[in-house]
Structures are given as C-alpha cells and as structure tokens.
Design a protein around this motif. Structure first.
Motif, short mmCIF file in Angstrom:
data_model
loop_
_atom_site.label_atom_id
_atom_site.label_comp_id
_atom_site.label_asym_id
_atom_site.label_seq_id
_atom_site.Cartn_x
_atom_site.Cartn_y
_atom_site.Cartn_z
N TYR A 103 39.63 30.29 49.75
CA TYR A 103 38.70 30.51 48.64
C TYR A 103 37.71 29.35 48.48
O TYR A 103 37.30 29.03 47.36
CB TYR A 103 39.44 30.73 47.31
N SER A 199 49.47 37.30 49.65
CA SER A 199 48.63 38.49 49.84
C SER A 199 49.42 39.78 49.84
O SER A 199 48.92 40.83 49.42
CB SER A 199 47.84 38.37 51.15
N ARG A 203 47.53 42.93 44.04
CA ARG A 203 46.97 42.52 42.75
C ARG A 203 47.94 41.72 41.90
O ARG A 203 47.54 41.12 40.89
CB ARG A 203 46.51 43.76 41.97
N TRP A 236 43.47 34.82 38.20
CA TRP A 236 43.10 36.21 38.49
C TRP A 236 41.65 36.30 38.96
O TRP A 236 41.36 36.96 39.97
CB TRP A 236 43.29 37.09 37.25
N PHE A 237 40.73 35.63 38.26
CA PHE A 237 39.33 35.68 38.66
C PHE A 237 39.09 34.90 39.96
O PHE A 237 38.22 35.28 40.75
CB PHE A 237 38.43 35.15 37.54
N TRP A 239 41.20 34.78 42.42
CA TRP A 239 41.65 35.73 43.43
C TRP A 239 40.66 36.88 43.58
O TRP A 239 40.30 37.29 44.70
CB TRP A 239 43.03 36.27 43.04
N ARG A 240 40.18 37.40 42.46
CA ARG A 240 39.27 38.56 42.48
C ARG A 240 37.94 38.21 43.12
O ARG A 240 37.38 38.99 43.90
CB ARG A 240 39.04 39.05 41.04
N LYS A 241 37.41 37.04 42.80
CA LYS A 241 36.10 36.63 43.32
C LYS A 241 36.20 35.84 44.62
O LYS A 241 35.17 35.52 45.21
CB LYS A 241 35.37 35.78 42.27
N LYS A 242 37.41 35.50 45.02
CA LYS A 242 37.64 34.68 46.23
C LYS A 242 36.89 33.35 46.16
O LYS A 242 36.32 32.88 47.14
CB LYS A 242 37.22 35.47 47.48
#
Length: 272
Positions: A103, A199, A203, A236-237, A239-242
């Motif tokens: 990330y 991974s 989610r 969370w964000f 992970w979501r946005k990498k």
C-alpha cells in the motif's frame, strides 16, 4: 565463451531465502502466524517496561508514563522496524521496504487524501472521548489487578504529584515518540506488512487487523473494545483505497495532536 549467469533472485545476491524469510514474505500469512506477529511486540514492550524502563524513569524522578515511551523505543522499534528492514535487506539486497510493506504506491491524490484523513482524525478524537466512560467501567470491573502504576487513569492522573516542569518534560519528550514516529512504524508494520497478508480474509482483513492490533496493547486491555470501534475506519479505508497514508494520517495525526496540545495545555496551566 562467457559462462551462463543465473538470474538474481529477490533475496540478497541471489542467495536462497531461508524458510522463515519465505514464510514472512509470502503473499498470505496463516492466522496463527499473523496472531503471533501481532502479539509478540506487545509482550516484548510490557517485559521491557517492567524490567527496564519503569525502574529507570522512577529512579530519575519521572512518572511511569514516560516509561512506556522508553519501552516502545527499546522494544517496538527493534522488533517492528527492525524486522521490516531485515526482510527488505533479504528480499532486495538493501534496506528497502519494497515488496515487504504494501500500500505504498500512493494511489490517492493529495487533496482526496487530506479530505479523507481529517474526518478520520475527528472520528478518532470524538469517539475515543465518548467511549472513555466505558473504558473506565471495564477497568474498575475487570482490570484493577493490572500491576502497572497509574493504570486506568488519564494522562493528568498519571502525572499528578510530580513537579510541573517534570510533567511538561515527560509529555514533551513523548511528542516525537508516541506522538509521531512510533505510530508511523506501527502502521508500516501492522497495516502495510501484516494486514496486507490477511488477503484470504477478504473484507474482514481490516477487522481482523484492528482486533489483533487492539489486543497487542497488552498494557491497556480495558480499552480493547473502544479501540476497535474508534480505530477501525483507518485500517478499513487504507485497505479499501490501497493507500497506507490513510491509516498513517489518522493514527499519527491524532496522537501528534493529542500529545502536542496536551503538552501546551499543561505548559500554560490550562489543565489542573
């Protein structure tokens, strides 16, 4: 005729990686391995605090609160940052985190990053404050046996009874440590290294990461539930946005503000 050369591998000078390095750098960690890697630095921090840093700071007339910063400096940095750099050396042949910490490609434009981090910092500050009575309840009900001096109280409670100059110095010393650099290292380790290898949890990876990160804080188990709640949006964000800068911005941004303004308030006698 020039002899055929074998291509370089991802480890130092093409050397075959050890099984430990292979397991740590794998795309996925098993849940037992991930749990161990999350909790091990917490155990080490507590051990260093009890055996070294608490007696040290008390012997020079400073509050045990400062001992936690010293313990993290002596345990967190070598374990978390040291492990990342060692793995980077084994993988890349130099001290680089490429391929170790994920990330880092910075996909979010700066404006969108700032627009996301500021609300996350506000969430952290507001929710952690609102849930403080719950933390106090859990401490009084379940954790009064914890042997750490000053456990369960706020920063001003931990520092009370010491000269004003000592209290200000203790807080000021913590600004570059627990306020900034150590949270950044934690995010590199827990989110960029460990969460990225959850991974197979899909989610649920940020949730598992946040739960294990909260358990890692063995020195304050009564804050476990509230920490999961106020901390989860950052991982969370990220992970979501990498983009690791999201969780770094929320975590280090919040702790830096709290430490800095807390020190200024104490320096200006705005708090008792």
């Amino acid at each position: 005729m020039e002899p055929t050369r074998k291509p370089m591998s991802s480890t130092t000078a093409g050397a075959r990686p050890s099984r430990i390095v292979e397991r740590l750098l794998a795309d996925r960690h098993s849940l037992p391995l991930s749990i161990a890697l999350h909790l091990a630095p917490g155990v080490l921090i507590v051990a260093v605090y009890l055996l070294i840093s608490e007696p040290l700071v008390k012997s020079i007339g400073y509050p045990p609160f400062l001992g936690w910063a010293v313990a993290m400096l002596l345990a967190l940095v070598p374990f978390e940052l040291g492990l990342l750099l060692w793995l980077g050396r084994r993988r890349n042949g130099r001290f680089s985190m490429r391929g170790v910490v994920h990330y880092l490609d910075k996909p979010l434009p700066r404006r969108k990053l700032v627009a996301l981090v500021i609300p996350l910092i506000l969430w952290f500050l507001v929710v952690s404050s609102v849930l403080t009575p719950m933390d106090n309840f859990f401490y009084e009900s379940l954790f009064r046996w914890v042997p750490f001096e000053g456990a369960g109280g706020g920063v001003t409670d931990v520092l009370s009874g010491y000269p004003h100059a000592v209290m200000v110095t203790a807080l000021a010393v913590c600004i570059p440590l627990t306020g900034l650099s150590l949270p950044v290292i934690e995010e590199l380790y827990f989110r960029g290294f460990l969460m990225a290898r959850l991974s197979e949890r899909g989610r649920w990876a940020p949730v598992v990461s946040t739960v294990l990160f909260s358990l890692y804080h063995l020195w304050a188990p009564w804050v476990f539930l509230s920490r999961v709640v106020f901390f989860l949006p950052g991982p969370w964000f990220a992970w979501r946005k990498k983009d690791l800068r999201v969780s770094i911005g929320m975590h280090a941004g919040t702790t830096f503000l709290l430490q800095t303004f807390g020190t200024l308030a104490l320096l200006l006698n705005l708090v008792p």
